[in-house]
Every structure is written in C-alpha cells, then in structure tokens.
Scaffold this motif. Structure first.
Motif, PDB file in Angstrom:
ATOM      1  N   PHE B  34       0.828  -1.214   0.000  1.00  0.00           N
ATOM      2  CA  PHE B  34       0.000   0.000   0.000  1.00  0.00           C
ATOM      3  C   PHE B  34       0.863   1.264   0.000  1.00  0.00           C
ATOM      4  CE2 PHE B  34      -3.871  -2.359   1.619  1.00  0.00           C
ATOM      5  CZ  PHE B  34      -4.652  -2.033   0.535  1.00  0.00           C
ATOM      6  N   MET B  37       2.033   1.818  -3.401  1.00  0.00           N
ATOM      7  CA  MET B  37       0.894   2.350  -4.143  1.00  0.00           C
ATOM      8  C   MET B  37       0.716   3.828  -3.835  1.00  0.00           C
ATOM      9  SD  MET B  37      -3.106   1.323  -3.673  1.00  0.00           S
ATOM     10  CE  MET B  37      -3.431   2.412  -2.284  1.00  0.00           C
ATOM     11  N   GLY B  38       0.831   4.195  -2.550  1.00  0.00           N
ATOM     12  CA  GLY B  38       0.647   5.578  -2.139  1.00  0.00           C
ATOM     13  C   GLY B  38       1.673   6.496  -2.781  1.00  0.00           C
ATOM     14  N   GLY B  41       1.119   6.746  -6.427  1.00  0.00           N
ATOM     15  CA  GLY B  41      -0.114   7.497  -6.631  1.00  0.00           C
ATOM     16  C   GLY B  41       0.126   8.992  -6.509  1.00  0.00           C
ATOM     17  N   LEU B  42       0.902   9.392  -5.501  1.00  0.00           N
ATOM     18  CA  LEU B  42       1.203  10.817  -5.334  1.00  0.00           C
ATOM     19  C   LEU B  42       2.010  11.336  -6.522  1.00  0.00           C
ATOM     20  CD1 LEU B  42       2.193  11.307  -1.579  1.00  0.00           C
ATOM     21  CD2 LEU B  42       0.071  11.942  -2.711  1.00  0.00           C
ATOM     22  N   THR B  46      -2.725  10.766  -9.063  1.00  0.00           N
ATOM     23  CA  THR B  46      -4.039  10.139  -9.237  1.00  0.00           C
ATOM     24  C   THR B  46      -5.038  10.725  -8.248  1.00  0.00           C
ATOM     25  OG1 THR B  46      -5.240   8.053  -9.292  1.00  0.00           O
ATOM     26  CG2 THR B  46      -3.540   8.250  -7.628  1.00  0.00           C
ATOM     27  N   GLY B  48      -7.538   8.694  -7.252  1.00  0.00           N
ATOM     28  CA  GLY B  48      -8.057   7.534  -6.560  1.00  0.00           C
ATOM     29  C   GLY B  48      -9.457   7.144  -6.998  1.00  0.00           C
ATOM     30  N   LEU B  58      -2.847   1.144 -10.367  1.00  0.00           N
ATOM     31  CA  LEU B  58      -2.265   1.052  -9.030  1.00  0.00           C
ATOM     32  C   LEU B  58      -2.889  -0.096  -8.245  1.00  0.00           C
ATOM     33  CD1 LEU B  58      -2.035   4.811  -8.048  1.00  0.00           C
ATOM     34  CD2 LEU B  58      -0.132   3.221  -8.299  1.00  0.00           C
ATOM     35  N   THR B  62      -0.803  -3.126  -6.641  1.00  0.00           N
ATOM     36  CA  THR B  62      -0.812  -3.426  -5.208  1.00  0.00           C
ATOM     37  C   THR B  62      -1.086  -4.908  -4.960  1.00  0.00           C
ATOM     38  OG1 THR B  62      -1.761  -1.240  -4.953  1.00  0.00           O
ATOM     39  CG2 THR B  62      -1.758  -2.647  -3.016  1.00  0.00           C
ATOM     40  N   TRP B  94       5.923   4.559   4.456  1.00  0.00           N
ATOM     41  CA  TRP B  94       4.778   5.392   4.857  1.00  0.00           C
ATOM     42  C   TRP B  94       5.263   6.757   5.313  1.00  0.00           C
ATOM     43  CZ3 TRP B  94       0.014   5.290   3.461  1.00  0.00           C
ATOM     44  CH2 TRP B  94      -0.576   4.075   3.105  1.00  0.00           C
ATOM     45  N   PHE B  97       5.826   8.643   2.303  1.00  0.00           N
ATOM     46  CA  PHE B  97       4.523   9.024   1.738  1.00  0.00           C
ATOM     47  C   PHE B  97       4.022  10.304   2.402  1.00  0.00           C
ATOM     48  CE2 PHE B  97      -0.096   9.029   2.250  1.00  0.00           C
ATOM     49  CZ  PHE B  97      -0.491   9.053   0.941  1.00  0.00           C
ATOM     50  N   ARG B 101       3.527  13.855   0.658  1.00  0.00           N
ATOM     51  CA  ARG B 101       2.206  14.467   0.573  1.00  0.00           C
ATOM     52  C   ARG B 101       2.245  15.903   1.112  1.00  0.00           C
ATOM     53  NH1 ARG B 101      -3.268  11.608   2.697  1.00  0.00           N
ATOM     54  NH2 ARG B 101      -2.412  12.043   4.739  1.00  0.00           N
TER      55      ARG B 101
END
Lengths: 478, 105
Positions: B34, B37-38, B41-42, B46, B48, B58, B62, B94, B97, B101
């Motif tokens: 995940f 993926m995060g 994704g950032l 995306t 989401g 994504l 995952t 994380w 991430f 973010r």
C-alpha cells in the motif's frame, strides 16, 4: 538451472501445504469455471421459451416504449432496449420492478402483439447456469457474499503461492522431467509426471488466473484505501453515492448486469421529455459511424438521480477482447448519440485501458470467439485435474512416509484426506451434472433454492459415501 | 533469534518459523504494498477514483506486489529478519509518503 537445495526444500514444503489447504476448493472453482465459459448459451438452453409474440421491429421501439411507460410509469427510471433477444432476455424492452414488501425485484419484458397491443411477461430464467457461475466465484462453498469474497481471496493468495513455489521446485528438473511419463515406475511417478506436465504447460493461464482472482477479491478494499489516500474530501463524498459502483470496473459483471437493479425509492423528478431521446435505430446509426464493427447487444437507459438520462450500450466486436465475460460497453449521450466514454469500448480504448482489459479478457476467455472459449474449457478442466493430482500426490507421499515409519494402517488424517479427495471431486462433478440434467428435464421445477439444495445434497452425499467405505488394510504400494 | 539465524546460515533455510514469516508478509507486507501504491499514486497525481486508469493500474500493482511478498517471505533467514525488513520498510515508506504528501500539497 541451479537453485540452492535448502531453498528447494523450503518451497517443496510450502507447495505441498498450500496445495493441500486450497486444492479441493480450487478444484471446484476450475471445474465450475470451465462450465461457466458457456454460461449464456447454457442459460438459453435450459430456460423454457416464453409465450410472447416475436419482438417488435426495432424501428417501432419508440411506440412500444410509449405504451410501456403509460402502463408502468416506474419503468421510466431504468429500462433496457434489447437488440438481440434470446431466451434469457426475450422481448424488445426489459425493466425491473419492485413488488411491495421486501421481495426480490422482478424482471419484466415487453413487446407489441400483432394487433399492436402491449404484451408484458415475467420470464422465469433458469437459475442453473448462474448457480454454476456463483459456485465458481465462491470456490464451491455455500457462504453469504460478504464472507465468500474474502474467503475466495485467501484461496486465490494460496493459489498464487502454490504457483510460485511449484514453479521454483520444478525448475531444476525441468529439462529432465518435462516430457517424462513414467508409467512403469509406479503410480507416484505417474501422478507426479501428469501434475508437472499440466502445471508447466498451463502456467501462463494459471498466473493470469491467480493475479486476476486476487484482484477480484480485494479490489474494493484497495480502492477504498486509494480514496482515503488520494481523493480530496469533497470528491470522496461524491464517490460514496457515485453513479457507478466500483465493481463495474474491476469485478465480474454477470450476464444480466445490463438490467441493473434500480433502487426502489421516490420517483426522481423527470424533467426531460422522452421524445427528446434519439430513437434506437438512429442511435445505432450514429454508433456505427463512430465505432464501426462494434455490435451492440443492449441499450440500458437510466436516470442518474439528477434528472438526466444516461445510456450505456453493451456489445462486442469480434476483432477485440472485451472487459466483461461476453461484452464491453460504452456510455453515450442518449439525445445526440455522441460517445461520451470509450474507456471500455472494444477497439477504441486508450492503450492503458486496453492493457487492463487484456487481463480481464484473459480471465474470462472473452477474446477470439468460440474457439478460445472451448480452449478455456479444456484449460479449466486441466486445472481441476492439476489440483486432483496434487492431492493424490500428497496422500500417497504421507502413506509412504507412514509405512516407512512402521504404521500398519493409515493415520487418521491421511485416511480422511484419502477419502475426502475422491469424494469431493466426484461430488462436485456429479452435483454439476445432476443440476444440469435436471435443468434440461424439469425446467419448471428449477428455482434457486431447489438447484442449490440438489447440488449440495449430491455433493455432501458423495463425500459421506466415500468416507463410509470400510477401512481396508494398507494396499500394496509400489 | 540470532541463534536461528546462525543455524539458518549453517544448515540453510527451513520452515520452522513459517507462521511469523507469513504473518509478516500478510500484515507489514500488505502495508508495504500500500505504501508503494501511495508513493506512486502521489507521483502520478491520481485522484483515486476507480474510474480512472491510474487508480486501476495502481490497484493491480498493489495486489500483485502483495502476492509477490507472500511468495518470497520464506526466503528470510528468520522471522525477526522478515519483520525487520518488511515492517521497517513499511514504516519507512509510509514516512516517505507522508513527507511527500506534505511537500506536494
């Protein structure tokens, strides 16, 4: 290819334990899945013909719709124009109605009689084909959907693990054993050779199945995490009551998904006049110019809750793979006939969507027509055979070990598994055969409950029969 | 624990600690998938929304990553190593991430 012997030993153990945990469930998934390759034809074959005049010519659909809406105003909310009627979906126009109370929704189909009068029927579609499909999706267990989905996901993960470990274990002896077929070296080598042969030559098929099944099981939670991580708060709120459920994109729309179940509730304010919508013949003409070669099967109209009409056209194109088991789809403006989204329209997808569609098509066998479908039937049965041979190998190996340890008889676990494996396999095969036979012989008696009870009675009965056979002393093993 | 690692080195891998290794793949391994993926994704920006290509790609990534972690977790010399690598990687990614973010927003 050389792999360290300790790693091989570790993965051999992983392979046999994962296999024994998931093998029987996967057997049912593959056996029922192979039959489901022809779900719609089977459904048509087992559904009795409806006492209904021939479908109204497409050009007269506006007149038919007008009569339907006059007699059944609630049909305006969502209805389907059927372009290629068959026994599963006869008539020209279909919609779902919700009887008062909490009963399931009822499918209605309509056409015009020779005198021009409206004829409406509620077809009794045979539940057998969709039961077998559900059996496939639930890996053979009669669990409610909320539980069966994660259970299937766990089985899919075990299946993926069995593939990785099995391939690793087989790789070092690949060149030596691939075409080996040792009948005279005793049953163990024989079953092992069959297992390796089936496993190796259908490996690409199995890799696709493992990855797609994991995705089918877990896409909702993964999308939920994505929505938490990426969406702005307002967008997240909108996606909660979004017009398209996530399953539409990643899941397995059944053959009847084109008649989506509209929510019973207050009538939406219908501000637009239906006559402003393009007539089906004109709509198909604009579709033909925008997407030549695409053969539309259904036109699904529904209100989006904001007073606007939306149109989803499902259909297929023999030159391209499709997102669903039998169809792709496109959304169109029902007033102008302009294609609004070609994300799932076969042959008109952008590269990225086309690549993702390939994964779905490789799971459903929805590419290349009936030849591929028959190929998938063979691959599905071969997969089932792979899991049966795996279980046999496990039982034989334990027997040998116990014999070497000096046991006079099989241990209880070996005994139970030695009986459960053939009982389960025979039960699944005969159970499916019985419900299909009953569907042909007694179509009027077949309700969902009857089909389910008949299948599980046969299935459990076979297991009990095999379990009750007297326990003999050890057969001579080679 | 260091004992098991030494035994692993001397006698090679074994499955004695299969359960904690699998649990490491299931929980921190999932968290790790995940987190990747995060991050992707950032970087790809995306929204989401399941209707978009990026979200779907994504999602496939995952699921595949998680399956691969499950398939390889038996290669860790010990359960402690599995938890250290997967758990540590999970926390680290994380962290990245959250950092990314904040930078991007």
């Amino acid at each position: 290819m050389k792999i360290r012997p300790d790693i091989l030993r570790v993965y051999r153990e992983v392979h046999s334990w994962v296999g024994i945990c998931a093998g029987l469930l996967l057997f049912v998934a593959f056996f029922a899945g192979a039959i489901s390759m022809f779900e719609r034809p089977l459904q048509n074959l087992t559904t009795p013909a409806l006492d209904l005049p021939p479908p109204t010519p497409l050009s007269q659909t506006p007149a038919l719709l007008e009569q339907v809406f006059k007699a059944y105003p609630q049909a305006r909310r969502s209805y389907t124009v059927v372009l290629s009627p068959d026994r599963s979906l006869p008539g020209r126009v279909a919609w779902r109605s919700h009887p008062p109370g909490h009963g399931a929704s009822v499918l209605n189909v309509a056409t015009l009689g020779s005198d021009g009068a409206l004829v409406v029927r509620q077809p009794q579609v045979s539940p057998v084909a969709s039961f077998i499909d559900t059996l496939h999706q639930k890996v053979g267990l009669p669990l409610p959907p909320a539980i069966s989905r994660p259970v299937m996901g766990v089985v899919a993960l075990l299946y993926g693990l069995a593939l990785i470990s099995g391939t690793l274990v087989f790789l070092p002896t690949l060149a030596r054993n691939l075409f080996a077929f040792r009948r005279i070296d005793g049953p163990r080598k024989f079953w092992l050779d069959i297992h390796n042969l089936l496993g190796f030559f259908s490996l690409p098929f199995h890799i696709v199945m493992a990855v797609t099944s994991v995705v089918f099981a877990f896409h909702d939670p993964i999308f939920a995490v994505q929505s938490r991580l990426f969406a702005s708060p307002s967008a997240r709120h909108a996606s909660v009551d979004g017009s398209m459920p996530g399953s539409m994109h990643a899941g397995t729309p059944g053959p009847m998904h084109e008649i989506a179940d509209g929510h019973p509730g207050p009538h939406p304010a219908i501000s637009h006049d239906e006559s402003a919508l393009l007539a089906p013949t004109d709509l198909l003409a604009t579709l033909e110019t925008q997407a030549p070669g695409f053969v539309a099967d259904t036109l699904f109209y529904s209100h989006n809750g904001r007073g606007d009409m939306t149109l989803r056209v499902t259909g297929h194109d023999s030159r391209y793979s499709t997102r669903g088991p039998v169809a792709g789809f496109t959304t169109m403006d029902p007033r102008t006939g302009k294609i609004l989204s070609a994300d799932y329209l076969p042959g008109h997808q952008k590269t990225g969507f086309a690549i993702l569609t390939v994964f779905f098509a490789l799971h459903f066998g929805s590419f290349g027509g009936n030849a591929i479908r028959w190929g998938y039937v063979v691959l599905g049965f071969a997969g089932a055979a792979l899991f049966y041979t795996g279980n046999r190998l496990w039982v034989d190996a334990r027997r040998r070990r116990e014999k070497a340890a000096g046991f006079a008889r099989d241990s209880l676990a070996t005994h139970i598994l030695g009986r459960l494996t053939p009982g389960w396999v025979v039960g699944c095969v005969i159970g499916n055969a019985m419900i299909l036979a009953a569907a042909f012989l007694m179509p009027d008696l077949m309700t969902e409950t009857v089909v389910s009870e008949l299948y599980y009675a046969v299935f459990v009965g076979c297991i009990v029969l095999f379990m009750l056979r007297p326990r003999t002393t050890r057969p001579s093993t080679h | 624990m260091s004992n098991t690692r030494q035994t692993a080195r001397r006698h090679g891998l074994n499955n004695r600690q299969w359960l904690p290794k699998v649990l490491a793949a299931v929980f921190p391994g999932c968290g790790l998938a995940f987190a990747i993926m995060g991050l992707l994704g950032l970087l790809s920006g995306t929204t989401g929304d399941p209707r978009t290509l990026s979200a779907q790609a994504l999602m496939w990534l995952t699921a595949t990553l998680w399956l691969l972690v499950l398939g390889t977790c038996f290669l860790f010399a010990s359960a402690r190593q599995a938890w250290a690598v997967l758990g540590g990687g999970c926390v680290l990614l994380w962290g990245f991430f959250l950092l990314l973010r904040t930078i991007l927003s």
